[in-house]
Design a protein around this motif. Structure first.
Motif, mmCIF file in Angstrom:
data_model
loop_
_atom_site.group_PDB
_atom_site.id
_atom_site.type_symbol
_atom_site.label_atom_id
_atom_site.label_comp_id
_atom_site.label_asym_id
_atom_site.label_seq_id
_atom_site.Cartn_x
_atom_site.Cartn_y
_atom_site.Cartn_z
ATOM 1 N N VAL A 372 39.394 40.889 34.954
ATOM 2 C CA VAL A 372 40.819 41.212 34.881
ATOM 3 C C VAL A 372 41.630 39.965 34.581
ATOM 4 C CG1 VAL A 372 42.824 41.927 36.247
ATOM 5 C CG2 VAL A 372 40.724 43.280 36.318
ATOM 6 N N TRP A 373 41.335 38.858 35.269
ATOM 7 C CA TRP A 373 42.120 37.631 35.065
ATOM 8 C C TRP A 373 41.866 37.036 33.682
ATOM 9 C CZ3 TRP A 373 44.083 39.307 39.225
ATOM 10 C CH2 TRP A 373 45.191 38.668 39.795
ATOM 11 N N ARG A 374 40.660 37.168 33.200
ATOM 12 C CA ARG A 374 40.385 36.700 31.836
ATOM 13 C C ARG A 374 41.210 37.491 30.825
ATOM 14 N NH1 ARG A 374 34.603 38.063 30.144
ATOM 15 N NH2 ARG A 374 35.643 40.099 30.039
ATOM 16 N N ASN A 375 41.308 38.816 31.017
ATOM 17 C CA ASN A 375 42.106 39.653 30.116
ATOM 18 C C ASN A 375 43.592 39.319 30.226
ATOM 19 O OD1 ASN A 375 39.732 40.892 29.391
ATOM 20 N ND2 ASN A 375 40.073 42.729 30.632
ATOM 21 N N LEU A 376 44.069 39.098 31.464
ATOM 22 C CA LEU A 376 45.490 38.771 31.625
ATOM 23 C C LEU A 376 45.843 37.481 30.896
ATOM 24 C CD1 LEU A 376 46.063 39.613 35.419
ATOM 25 C CD2 LEU A 376 46.768 40.966 33.441
ATOM 26 N N MET A 380 48.854 37.492 28.248
ATOM 27 C CA MET A 380 50.116 37.012 28.797
ATOM 28 C C MET A 380 50.183 35.484 28.691
ATOM 29 S SD MET A 380 50.116 39.321 32.308
ATOM 30 C CE MET A 380 51.609 38.540 32.931
ATOM 31 N N PRO A 381 51.370 34.935 28.683
ATOM 32 C CA PRO A 381 51.474 33.472 28.744
ATOM 33 C C PRO A 381 50.844 32.962 30.037
ATOM 34 C CG PRO A 381 53.570 34.459 28.106
ATOM 35 C CD PRO A 381 52.683 35.582 28.513
ATOM 36 N N PRO A 382 50.066 31.895 29.976
ATOM 37 C CA PRO A 382 49.351 31.418 31.176
ATOM 38 C C PRO A 382 50.267 31.139 32.358
ATOM 39 C CG PRO A 382 48.528 30.319 29.215
ATOM 40 C CD PRO A 382 49.732 31.095 28.786
ATOM 41 N N GLU A 383 51.501 30.653 32.101
ATOM 42 C CA GLU A 383 52.401 30.344 33.207
ATOM 43 C C GLU A 383 52.874 31.590 33.949
ATOM 44 O OE1 GLU A 383 54.774 30.494 29.361
ATOM 45 O OE2 GLU A 383 52.883 29.604 30.073
ATOM 46 N N ARG A 384 52.728 32.755 33.356
ATOM 47 C CA ARG A 384 53.139 33.989 34.009
ATOM 48 C C ARG A 384 51.998 34.639 34.785
ATOM 49 N NH1 ARG A 384 55.812 37.900 29.780
ATOM 50 N NH2 ARG A 384 55.855 39.155 31.685
ATOM 51 N N VAL A 385 50.803 34.106 34.640
ATOM 52 C CA VAL A 385 49.638 34.650 35.352
ATOM 53 C C VAL A 385 49.436 33.841 36.624
ATOM 54 C CG1 VAL A 385 47.172 35.142 35.262
ATOM 55 C CG2 VAL A 385 48.580 35.374 33.197
ATOM 56 N N PRO A 386 49.547 34.450 37.803
ATOM 57 C CA PRO A 386 49.356 33.689 39.047
ATOM 58 C C PRO A 386 47.907 33.265 39.226
ATOM 59 C CG PRO A 386 49.550 36.026 39.519
ATOM 60 C CD PRO A 386 49.833 35.878 38.058
ATOM 61 N N VAL A 387 47.703 32.259 40.036
ATOM 62 C CA VAL A 387 46.353 31.835 40.396
ATOM 63 C C VAL A 387 45.714 32.904 41.280
ATOM 64 C CG1 VAL A 387 45.015 30.097 41.673
ATOM 65 C CG2 VAL A 387 46.933 29.397 40.208
ATOM 66 N N LEU A 388 44.449 33.149 41.063
ATOM 67 C CA LEU A 388 43.681 34.080 41.903
ATOM 68 C C LEU A 388 42.835 33.263 42.866
ATOM 69 C CD1 LEU A 388 42.458 36.825 42.708
ATOM 70 C CD2 LEU A 388 40.893 36.595 40.758
ATOM 71 N N ARG A 488 45.649 47.415 34.874
ATOM 72 C CA ARG A 488 46.953 48.074 34.750
ATOM 73 C C ARG A 488 47.767 47.939 36.037
ATOM 74 N NH1 ARG A 488 48.647 52.584 36.781
ATOM 75 N NH2 ARG A 488 46.516 53.180 37.394
ATOM 76 N N VAL A 489 47.150 48.260 37.177
ATOM 77 C CA VAL A 489 47.873 48.214 38.442
ATOM 78 C C VAL A 489 48.291 46.781 38.783
ATOM 79 C CG1 VAL A 489 47.751 48.730 40.913
ATOM 80 C CG2 VAL A 489 46.631 50.243 39.265
ATOM 81 N N ILE A 490 47.388 45.821 38.567
ATOM 82 C CA ILE A 490 47.684 44.428 38.908
ATOM 83 C C ILE A 490 48.769 43.868 37.986
ATOM 84 C CG2 ILE A 490 46.711 42.097 38.968
ATOM 85 C CD1 ILE A 490 44.044 43.408 39.816
ATOM 86 N N ARG A 491 48.667 44.159 36.693
ATOM 87 C CA ARG A 491 49.662 43.624 35.754
ATOM 88 C C ARG A 491 51.040 44.218 36.024
ATOM 89 N NH1 ARG A 491 49.182 42.865 29.184
ATOM 90 N NH2 ARG A 491 51.333 42.111 28.891
ATOM 91 N N GLU A 492 51.106 45.504 36.291
ATOM 92 C CA GLU A 492 52.398 46.117 36.606
ATOM 93 C C GLU A 492 53.041 45.450 37.821
ATOM 94 O OE1 GLU A 492 51.597 50.231 37.150
ATOM 95 O OE2 GLU A 492 51.441 50.680 34.994
ATOM 96 N N THR A 493 52.231 45.097 38.799
ATOM 97 C CA THR A 493 52.766 44.443 39.996
ATOM 98 C C THR A 493 53.248 43.036 39.692
ATOM 99 O OG1 THR A 493 51.215 45.738 41.351
ATOM 100 C CG2 THR A 493 52.252 43.822 42.386
ATOM 101 N N ILE A 494 52.482 42.289 38.884
ATOM 102 C CA ILE A 494 52.873 40.922 38.530
ATOM 103 C C ILE A 494 54.179 40.912 37.737
ATOM 104 C CG2 ILE A 494 52.230 38.911 37.141
ATOM 105 C CD1 ILE A 494 49.319 39.491 37.863
#
Length: 534
Positions: A372-376, A380-388, A488-494
């Protein structure tokens, strides 16, 4: 023989049991805590099973222990009966167990008035503590993506050094034994005896008893209950011990089942462990007069397995409510929040990450979140993807996942591993995360879910087994087999911070922790020894 209409499991007629087996209001409950002591002898920190069992023991003792109705036992040295263990012995032992990775609420925690990095908290003593202490001054100067690889490198080097030292000592001892053997002309010393299980002194849980000490007799009476609360399946022939206890003392037997993962999903377990668990389960459960489960899902799984494998159970399975959090969680309000991002060196900045607390093993489904994080990061721009953040020890069947993480430099720092976190670090991680994740394929309950909600943090979790019971209407769900659904669920929340804030406010407002006393009272009610309490 009757077939219970609700679950279809064959249940023996109560009227056919001997009169001495019927519980009375004066029946005592003897809790087998052998697994906690055996676990301590391995030098490992307690898992969820030991922690849950300890909390339930504590709650039972607080309600009925003052009357002497709740007592603790361990297996005797010859493994044929039981011996009583003082409550103080268990308390001291668990304090030592927990202190290996869990600090006390007050000492060693960061002072909110200080901005500098604090000293190492309690529970990080030993080589792990020295590693963290040595790296702490330089960590703020190192780029985030290099911090965890550096920590892991130093830890592995320290581990190799200590392993070499232990090997040298073992060689020296073996050489000394060989010299003594040859000096005696090849004759075995009369002082040499067969290895026996470690028995601990009540006043010092980790100190072995002398060989000459005589163990006290077990004072169980007809109608008493032997309660199997922990991981008793490590015993090679536990069924024979139960038969001897029934014959000698007329006791009844109760057991608490956490899950039957080795039976239903053996692909996620060590093969030998699955075989041992199956032998224990199929020989012990039919001998139990009361069977409890930590969730409705686990109760249904046990019921279905018994029906499919023609096991004759003496009673239906009783799910009990599971308390929220553990002993140290009751004092969370006393744990100060870090003054700034450097309060715990090596942890991410508050608000910059999402959290997954769990042992890293195949069943927990960390691999799904990696994908999921690889797809995000691709979309998405890397700065918008939180650290897991993965917080937990490394378990079994994850060699491929760990290799993938190393090959991608932990997705260039977007995945962080906090291995063996202390309790203070977990508090900091929970408080600073945006939300938590729990994508497990199979659970007996879901302690990290209720723990997250207790911190007021929203949780996105798997829709399998017992997790919907733990999360209820306050969690959001996805199919753990479907990467697209989870994404889908994780991205919508982010991408919806306002909605996340409203969700968090609802969790804080509506979540009601379950006291461990409720768990204890449910057990006592089913054992027919409940009291009217003031």
């Amino acid at each position: 023989m009757l077939r219970h209409r609700r679950c279809g499991v064959r249940v023996a007629r109560a009227a056919a049991r001997p009169a001495c087996e019927e519980l009375s209001l004066t029946a005592r409950i003897w809790i087998d805590v052998e697994d906690i002591f055996a676990f301590a002898a391995t030098g490992r920190t307690p898992t969820g099973i030991q922690r849950l069992a300890f909390e339930l023991c504590r709650a039972l003792h607080e309600i009925h222990g003052h009357n002497g109705e709740i007592r603790l036992v361990r297996q005797s040295r010859d493994r044929r009966t039981f011996v009583e263990v003082p409550w103080q012995s268990l308390d001291e032992l668990f304090d030592q167990l927990a202190s290996r990775s869990v600090p006390q609420p007050e000492p060693g925690l960061p002072d909110p008035s200080q901005s500098a990095a604090p000293s190492v908290p309690e529970g990080k003593s030993g080589w792990r503590g020295m590693v963290r202490t040595g790296l702490r001054p330089v960590l703020p100067l190192i780029p985030q993506r290099l911090r965890m690889p550096l920590i892991h490198y130093v830890r592995l080097q320290a581990r190799a050094i200590f392993a070499f030292i232990h090997l040298c000592w073992a060689i020296i001892r073996a050489a000394g034994a060989l010299v003594r053997f040859l000096w005696r002309g090849g004759k075995r010393s009369p002082a040499v005896v067969a290895a026996e299980p470690v028995i601990f002194e009540p006043g010092s849980p980790l100190e072995a008893k002398s060989e000459s000490e005589i163990e006290p007799l077990w004072e169980a009476q007809p109608g008493d209950v032997l309660f199997i609360m922990g991981a008793a399946w490590f015993h090679p022939d536990y069924a024979a011990v139960l038969d001897a206890a029934r014959q000698a003392h007329g006791v009844r037997v109760a057991a608490l089942i956490y899950d039957i993962i080795p039976l239903r999903r053996p692909e996620w377990c060590d093969r030998q462990h699955a075989e041992v668990f199956q032998g224990w389960f199929e020989s012990v459960l039919p001998r139990c007069d009361r069977i409890f489960a930590i969730s409705r899902a686990s109760a249904d799984e046990v019921t279905d397995y018994a029906r499919l494998h023609n096991l004759c159970l003496r009673d239906v399975i009783h799910p009990i409510p599971i308390g929220t959090g553990f002993a140290q969680s009751r004092t969370l309000d006393k744990i100060p929040a870090p003054a700034d991002a450097t309060a715990f060196a090596g942890l991410p900045e508050p608000g910059s990450y999402v959290l997954f607390v769990s042992t890293i093993e195949a069943r927990k489904n960390h691999a799904l979140l990696f994908r999921v994080w690889r797809n995000l990061l691709e979309q998405m721009p890397p700065e918008r993807v939180p650290v897991l953040v993965f917080a937990g020890r490394i378990g079994w069947l994850v060699q491929d996942l760990m290799q993938q993480l190393r090959n991608t430099a932990f997705l260039n720092g977007k995945i962080m591993l906090v291995e063996h976190p202390t309790d203070a670090e977990l508090v900091a991680l929970y408080r600073g995360c945006r939300f938590t994740l729990f994508p497990s394929f199979y659970e007996g309950w879901g302690l990290p879910v209720t723990e997250s909600l207790a911190f007021g943090k929203p949780c996105i979790i798997s829709n399998r087994t017992s997790l919907p019971e733990a999360g209820g209407s306050l969690a959001r769900y996805f199919d753990p087999e479907d990467v697209a659904d989870a994404e889908r669920v994780i991205r919508e929340t982010i991408e919806d911070p306002e909605g996340l804030a409203q969700w968090e406010a609802r969790v804080v407002r509506e979540f009601r922790p379950v006291p461990w006393e409720d768990s204890a009272r449910a057990v006592m009610r089913h054992l027919q020894v409940d009291r009217t309490l003031a």
